[in-house]
Design a protein around this motif. Structure first.
Motif, PDB file in Angstrom:
ATOM      1  N   ALA A 189       5.755   2.440   1.971  1.00 57.09           N
ATOM      2  CA  ALA A 189       5.310   3.433   2.956  1.00 57.09           C
ATOM      3  C   ALA A 189       6.196   3.460   4.200  1.00 57.09           C
ATOM      4  O   ALA A 189       6.374   4.512   4.813  1.00 57.09           O
ATOM      5  CB  ALA A 189       3.861   3.154   3.344  1.00 57.09           C
ATOM      6  N   ASP A 190       6.776   2.306   4.563  1.00 58.99           N
ATOM      7  CA  ASP A 190       7.629   2.270   5.762  1.00 58.99           C
ATOM      8  C   ASP A 190       9.080   2.657   5.473  1.00 58.99           C
ATOM      9  O   ASP A 190       9.937   2.564   6.344  1.00 58.99           O
ATOM     10  CB  ASP A 190       7.566   0.890   6.420  1.00 58.99           C
ATOM     11  CG  ASP A 190       8.151  -0.213   5.549  1.00 58.99           C
ATOM     12  OD1 ASP A 190       8.632   0.061   4.426  1.00 58.99           O
ATOM     13  OD2 ASP A 190       8.113  -1.384   5.999  1.00 58.99           O
ATOM     14  N   ASP A 207       0.836  -1.199   0.000  1.00 61.90           N
ATOM     15  CA  ASP A 207       0.000   0.000   0.000  1.00 61.90           C
ATOM     16  C   ASP A 207       0.875   1.256   0.000  1.00 61.90           C
ATOM     17  O   ASP A 207       1.900   1.316   0.674  1.00 61.90           O
ATOM     18  CB  ASP A 207      -0.912   0.029   1.232  1.00 61.90           C
ATOM     19  CG  ASP A 207      -1.956  -1.079   1.196  1.00 61.90           C
ATOM     20  OD1 ASP A 207      -2.267  -1.570   0.092  1.00 61.90           O
ATOM     21  OD2 ASP A 207      -2.436  -1.462   2.283  1.00 61.90           O
ATOM     22  N   ASP A 208       0.462   2.245  -0.776  1.00 68.03           N
ATOM     23  CA  ASP A 208       1.142   3.540  -0.849  1.00 68.03           C
ATOM     24  C   ASP A 208       2.591   3.462  -1.339  1.00 68.03           C
ATOM     25  O   ASP A 208       3.385   4.356  -1.049  1.00 68.03           O
ATOM     26  CB  ASP A 208       1.097   4.265   0.507  1.00 68.03           C
ATOM     27  CG  ASP A 208      -0.323   4.591   0.934  1.00 68.03           C
ATOM     28  OD1 ASP A 208      -1.135   4.924   0.050  1.00 68.03           O
ATOM     29  OD2 ASP A 208      -0.609   4.496   2.141  1.00 68.03           O
ATOM     30  N   ALA A 209       2.935   2.412  -2.076  1.00 68.81           N
ATOM     31  CA  ALA A 209       4.289   2.316  -2.622  1.00 68.81           C
ATOM     32  C   ALA A 209       4.441   3.303  -3.778  1.00 68.81           C
ATOM     33  O   ALA A 209       3.503   3.563  -4.525  1.00 68.81           O
ATOM     34  CB  ALA A 209       4.572   0.901  -3.109  1.00 68.81           C
ATOM     35  N   HIS A 219       2.559   5.889  -8.822  1.00 72.36           N
ATOM     36  CA  HIS A 219       2.010   5.043  -7.764  1.00 72.36           C
ATOM     37  C   HIS A 219       1.229   3.887  -8.381  1.00 72.36           C
ATOM     38  O   HIS A 219       0.720   3.038  -7.662  1.00 72.36           O
ATOM     39  CB  HIS A 219       1.107   5.855  -6.824  1.00 72.36           C
ATOM     40  CG  HIS A 219       1.886   6.751  -5.916  1.00 72.36           C
ATOM     41  ND1 HIS A 219       2.469   6.314  -4.754  1.00 72.36           N
ATOM     42  CD2 HIS A 219       2.219   8.057  -6.017  1.00 72.36           C
ATOM     43  CE1 HIS A 219       3.103   7.304  -4.171  1.00 72.36           C
ATOM     44  NE2 HIS A 219       2.970   8.381  -4.924  1.00 72.36           N
TER      45      HIS A 219
END
Length: 124
Positions: A108-109, A59-61, A81
């Motif tokens: 995202a991390d 998610d959100d990469a 994205h």
């Protein structure tokens, strides 16, 4: 000087294949991989059908797709994205020539993932 844990260079002065292969580097460094959907490395692709597609890395990469000539010079790059990209019509890719491409992802991390370098050949 010999570094512990690093294979010696061949007499030709070249690094062993295991050190040059992007996929091997990703495994050694525990980099996550991004799975390729298209184009396939085992067949040539008509220019009109050329689509770059990969599975999501999370998610959100954020992704960067890079297309390079056989010498490694960047011909086109795109930040997105999305997990699919069609090259612009003015990108000068020639039939029968081999190109390199890869997708790098920032998750995202803050961790990263990559497809590693892939080969592409356009159908004659």
């Amino acid at each position: 000087t010999i570094l512990i844990g690093v294979p010696a260079l061949r007499e030709t002065g070249e690094a062993p294949d295991s050190l040059r292969a992007p996929e091997a580097a990703a495994v050694r460094e525990a980099v996550r991989s991004v799975e390729v959907i298209a184009p396939s490395q085992d067949r040539s692709v008509p220019r009109g059908d050329l689509v770059f597609e990969w599975k999501t890395a999370g998610d959100d990469a954020a992704y960067r797709l890079t297309v390079a000539d056989a010498g490694g010079s960047t011909l086109w790059s795109l930040e997105t994205h999305e997990t699919r990209a069609i090259p612009p019509s003015d990108l000068d890719l020639r039939k029968g020539e081999t190109y390199l491409w890869y997708v790098d992802a920032v998750l995202a991390d803050g961790t990263t993932a990559t497809t590693g370098v892939k080969r592409l050949q356009l159908a004659p």
